[in-house]
Design a protein around this motif. Structure first.
Motif, PDB file in Angstrom:
ATOM      1  N   ILE A   5       0.864  -1.195   0.000  1.00 44.55           N
ATOM      2  CA  ILE A   5       0.000   0.000   0.000  1.00 44.55           C
ATOM      3  C   ILE A   5       0.893   1.235   0.000  1.00 44.55           C
ATOM      4  N   PRO A   6       0.925   1.963  -1.112  1.00 41.97           N
ATOM      5  CA  PRO A   6       1.694   3.213  -1.103  1.00 41.97           C
ATOM      6  C   PRO A   6       0.882   4.276  -0.385  1.00 41.97           C
ATOM      7  N   SER A   7       1.539   5.071   0.440  1.00 35.16           N
ATOM      8  CA  SER A   7       0.739   6.085   1.136  1.00 35.16           C
ATOM      9  C   SER A   7       1.443   7.422   1.200  1.00 35.16           C
TER      10      SER A   7
ATOM     11  N   ASN B 287       0.037  10.941   3.012  1.00 34.42           N
ATOM     12  CA  ASN B 287      -1.063  11.632   3.719  1.00 34.42           C
ATOM     13  C   ASN B 287      -2.395  10.893   3.595  1.00 34.42           C
ATOM     14  N   GLU B 288      -2.424   9.698   4.149  1.00 33.01           N
ATOM     15  CA  GLU B 288      -3.626   8.869   4.053  1.00 33.01           C
ATOM     16  C   GLU B 288      -4.260   8.599   5.411  1.00 33.01           C
ATOM     17  N   ALA B 289      -4.008   9.477   6.391  1.00 36.54           N
ATOM     18  CA  ALA B 289      -4.521   9.241   7.745  1.00 36.54           C
ATOM     19  C   ALA B 289      -6.035   9.007   7.764  1.00 36.54           C
TER      20      ALA B 289
ATOM     21  N   ASP C 135       5.423   4.451   2.980  1.00 34.62           N
ATOM     22  CA  ASP C 135       4.986   5.840   3.139  1.00 34.62           C
ATOM     23  C   ASP C 135       6.111   6.804   2.761  1.00 34.62           C
ATOM     24  N   SER C 136       5.741   7.851   2.027  1.00 36.44           N
ATOM     25  CA  SER C 136       6.766   8.817   1.606  1.00 36.44           C
ATOM     26  C   SER C 136       6.597  10.132   2.348  1.00 36.44           C
ATOM     27  N   ALA C 137       7.168  10.178   3.522  1.00 41.20           N
ATOM     28  CA  ALA C 137       7.236  11.434   4.271  1.00 41.20           C
ATOM     29  C   ALA C 137       5.884  12.129   4.439  1.00 41.20           C
TER      30      ALA C 137
ATOM     31  N   VAL D 135      12.112  11.166   2.111  1.00 37.29           N
ATOM     32  CA  VAL D 135      11.849  12.161   1.069  1.00 37.29           C
ATOM     33  C   VAL D 135      10.782  11.609   0.133  1.00 37.29           C
ATOM     34  N   ARG D 136       9.882  12.456  -0.305  1.00 40.00           N
ATOM     35  CA  ARG D 136       8.829  12.005  -1.215  1.00 40.00           C
ATOM     36  C   ARG D 136       9.288  12.092  -2.658  1.00 40.00           C
ATOM     37  N   LYS D 137       9.348  10.917  -3.321  1.00 44.77           N
ATOM     38  CA  LYS D 137       9.753  10.927  -4.735  1.00 44.77           C
ATOM     39  C   LYS D 137       8.605  10.520  -5.649  1.00 44.77           C
ATOM     40  N   GLY D 138       7.515  10.069  -5.052  1.00 41.01           N
ATOM     41  CA  GLY D 138       6.375   9.677  -5.874  1.00 41.01           C
ATOM     42  C   GLY D 138       5.961   8.245  -5.618  1.00 41.01           C
ATOM     43  N   LYS D 139       4.820   7.883  -6.146  1.00 40.52           N
ATOM     44  CA  LYS D 139       4.236   6.574  -5.869  1.00 40.52           C
ATOM     45  C   LYS D 139       5.096   5.417  -6.401  1.00 40.52           C
ATOM     46  N   MET D 140       5.478   5.475  -7.672  1.00 43.19           N
ATOM     47  CA  MET D 140       6.201   4.329  -8.239  1.00 43.19           C
ATOM     48  C   MET D 140       7.590   4.125  -7.630  1.00 43.19           C
TER      49      MET D 140
ATOM     50  N   ASP E  33      -3.981   0.980  -3.846  1.00 39.30           N
ATOM     51  CA  ASP E  33      -4.033   2.349  -3.315  1.00 39.30           C
ATOM     52  C   ASP E  33      -4.678   2.387  -1.940  1.00 39.30           C
ATOM     53  N   ALA E  34      -4.198   3.300  -1.110  1.00 43.35           N
ATOM     54  CA  ALA E  34      -4.669   3.401   0.271  1.00 43.35           C
ATOM     55  C   ALA E  34      -6.142   3.785   0.373  1.00 43.35           C
ATOM     56  N   ASP E  35      -6.654   4.459  -0.648  1.00 45.64           N
ATOM     57  CA  ASP E  35      -8.039   4.935  -0.562  1.00 45.64           C
ATOM     58  C   ASP E  35      -9.034   4.001  -1.250  1.00 45.64           C
TER      59      ASP E  35
ATOM     60  N   ILE F 267       5.930   6.271 -15.580  1.00 40.96           N
ATOM     61  CA  ILE F 267       5.590   4.858 -15.381  1.00 40.96           C
ATOM     62  C   ILE F 267       4.487   4.725 -14.338  1.00 40.96           C
ATOM     63  N   GLU F 268       3.523   3.874 -14.650  1.00 41.25           N
ATOM     64  CA  GLU F 268       2.357   3.714 -13.790  1.00 41.25           C
ATOM     65  C   GLU F 268       1.770   2.327 -13.973  1.00 41.25           C
ATOM     66  N   ASP F 269       0.617   2.146 -13.334  1.00 42.27           N
ATOM     67  CA  ASP F 269      -0.119   0.893 -13.439  1.00 42.27           C
ATOM     68  C   ASP F 269      -0.257   0.384 -14.886  1.00 42.27           C
TER      69      ASP F 269
ATOM     70  N   LEU G 190     -13.154   9.829  -5.649  1.00 44.57           N
ATOM     71  CA  LEU G 190     -12.404  10.827  -6.414  1.00 44.57           C
ATOM     72  C   LEU G 190     -12.152  11.970  -5.463  1.00 44.57           C
ATOM     73  N   ARG G 191     -10.880  12.227  -5.239  1.00 42.42           N
ATOM     74  CA  ARG G 191     -10.565  13.243  -4.224  1.00 42.42           C
ATOM     75  C   ARG G 191      -9.965  14.476  -4.870  1.00 42.42           C
ATOM     76  N   GLY G 192     -10.027  15.555  -4.163  1.00 41.57           N
ATOM     77  CA  GLY G 192      -9.384  16.782  -4.627  1.00 41.57           C
ATOM     78  C   GLY G 192     -10.026  17.319  -5.889  1.00 41.57           C
TER      79      GLY G 192
ATOM     80  N   ILE H 238      -6.832  14.840 -15.635  1.00 39.67           N
ATOM     81  CA  ILE H 238      -5.749  15.193 -16.557  1.00 39.67           C
ATOM     82  C   ILE H 238      -4.494  14.390 -16.207  1.00 39.67           C
ATOM     83  N   ARG H 239      -4.174  14.331 -14.926  1.00 36.02           N
ATOM     84  CA  ARG H 239      -2.967  13.617 -14.502  1.00 36.02           C
ATOM     85  C   ARG H 239      -3.057  12.126 -14.882  1.00 36.02           C
ATOM     86  N   ARG H 240      -4.229  11.532 -14.634  1.00 37.03           N
ATOM     87  CA  ARG H 240      -4.384  10.117 -15.007  1.00 37.03           C
ATOM     88  C   ARG H 240      -4.243   9.955 -16.515  1.00 37.03           C
TER      89      ARG H 240
ATOM     90  N   ASN I 144      -0.432  16.266  -5.775  1.00 37.67           N
ATOM     91  CA  ASN I 144      -1.131  16.645  -4.554  1.00 37.67           C
ATOM     92  C   ASN I 144      -2.624  16.551  -4.799  1.00 37.67           C
ATOM     93  N   ARG I 145      -3.360  16.343  -3.722  1.00 40.98           N
ATOM     94  CA  ARG I 145      -4.805  16.297  -3.885  1.00 40.98           C
ATOM     95  C   ARG I 145      -5.410  17.632  -3.521  1.00 40.98           C
TER      96      ARG I 145
END
Ligand code: GDD
Ligand code: MN
Length: 366
Positions: free
Chosen positions: A50-52, A54-56, A82-84, A112-117, A136-138, A221-223, A249-251, A258-260, A365-366
């Motif tokens: 589970i990549p996370s 800010n998923e509290a 978790d990335s920072a 340090v946060r470098k991204g999901k992948m 995904d955490a959500d 690179i992604e899913d 769908l958040r944010g 667009i990002r997807r 960011n969301r």
């Protein structure tokens, strides 16, 4: 007149190709058997990553959802990477872990946060189990998700599995139409061989495929790239009809879409070349799917844009009645949900292609 004719032909192609493709897949493939040696009793050990970031708000629900999976607990292991995060994600996970001592859970913390992948690649180094699931955490899974998925792995040609998708939350109606249409296409494509579009809400990967071919590592690179790459390596990468995941769908909806879309475009531009360069490419019927999806993602949106531009030019310079009628008909059709969904989706693809020209990597960011 000739411009109007061109506009009409472009419009017909834009709507015709995907509709014919949908109709062809639905009538010829959607109800076909999988052509996979399924073993309902196959129970491999599974690692869930589970990549996370800010998923509290979500992570506890997510862990409970995995805990409730209808699968032997001793065969499951969770890695939260978790990335920072700067909220309480880690604390929530630690507390959950203390309350569930019967469950194997590791937390990998990046400073340090470098991204999901990049985070997922890091976690993958610790995986020894034959099946790894990225989730995904959500997102939430149906209780039989893991049990239903692993049976396909009894067949060694199957490398990557993804779930069918449901959405909840705002904009649900648009997403529902979009998903209903695409779930049919993705499942049917999967039955022919593989589908290039997967989702990180649930993506299972065979570990020995990673050991043999590695995972792609190119820009964006992604899913989807993981799935397409596996298919180019000669494996099946499929969307299942008996595993469901839902996600909110958040944010900012527009920014997220667009990002997807940017990730999808990068996949179609880079993954085949990557597989060829790595020397792992195997020719298969997946190439046909790839060519059509490539057309639908990269070329087809421009036909619509061009057609609209030609009609507008005709109205502006010739006050052409035919052009006015055609364009107004297009605008009027926007009252239909399904039509609006389609047009907005095409817009996302167009914006994403343009944006990809200057986007280097995506940490969102969301
Ligand atoms: N470790 C880590 N580091 N995890 C991250 C980071 C990061 O820098 N950025 C995002 N994540 C995690 C989120 O916490 C979440 O679990 C998952 O990655 C997906 O992020 P969301 O913010 O929920 O984005 P989404 O819902 O739009 O994600 C969809 O599109 C992405 C591609 O654009 C899903 O399909 C994702 O799987 C996909 O990666
Ligand atoms: Mn999400």
């Amino acid at each position: 007149m000739i411009l109007i004719l061109i506009a009409i032909i472009l419009g017909f192609m834009h709507f015709g190709v995907p509709l014919i493709y949908y109709w062809y897949l639905k009538t010829n493939w959607y109800n076909k058997p999988w052509n996979i040696d399924i073993d309902y009793n196959y129970r491999p050990e599974v690692t869930i990553i589970i990549p996370s970031y800010n998923e509290a708000l979500f992570i506890e629900k997510k862990l409970n959802n995995i805990y409730e999976q209808n699968y032997p607990k001793k065969l499951l292991e969770v890695m939260v990477v978790d990335s920072a995060s700067n909220d309480d994600t880690i604390e929530v996970v630690n507390n959950w872990s203390k309350k569930h001592l019967d469950f194997k859970l590791q937390i990998i913390v990046e400073s340090v946060r470098k991204g999901k992948m990049p985070a997922i690649s890091k976690a993958l180094k610790y995986v020894t189990n034959p099946v790894v699931i990225l989730s995904d955490a959500d997102s939430l899974l149906n209780n039989n998700a893991i049990k239903n998925a692993v049976k396909y792995y009894a067949d060694s040609s199957v490398a990557v599995l993804t779930s069918s998708l449901k959405y909840y939350g705002k904009k649900q109606y648009v997403e529902r139409n979009y998903r209903r249409f695409y779930n049919v296409i993705r499942i049917a494509e999967s039955k022919t061989h593989s589908t290039p579009i997967h989702s990180g809400v649930f993506q299972a990967i065979r570990k020995d495929f990673i050991d043999r071919c590695g995972l792609p590592y190119h820009q964006g690179i992604e899913d989807c790239s993981i799935a397409s790459y596996a298919a180019f390596c000669g494996y099946r990468a499929i969307q299942l009809d008996d595993v469901w995941a839902s996600e909110p769908l958040r944010g900012n909806y527009f920014k997220t879409k667009i990002r997807r879309a940017q990730h999808n475009i990068w996949n179609f531009i880079l993954t085949k070349r990557y597989a060829l360069e790595k020397g792992v490419y195997v020719e298969s019927s997946f190439d046909k799917i790839w060519r059509i999806e490539w057309w639908l993602h990269i070329v087809n949106p421009w036909l619509l844009a061009l057609s609209a531009v030609l009609l507008t030019i005709n109205i502006a310079f010739n006050q052409s009645i035919v052009a006015i009628i055609l364009l107004s008909a297009g605008l009027a059709l926007m009252v239909l949900n399904i039509f609006r969904t389609w047009i907005t989706q095409q817009t996302y693809l167009l914006v994403a292609m343009v944006k990809n020209i200057w986007t280097k990597k995506i940490v969102w960011n969301r």
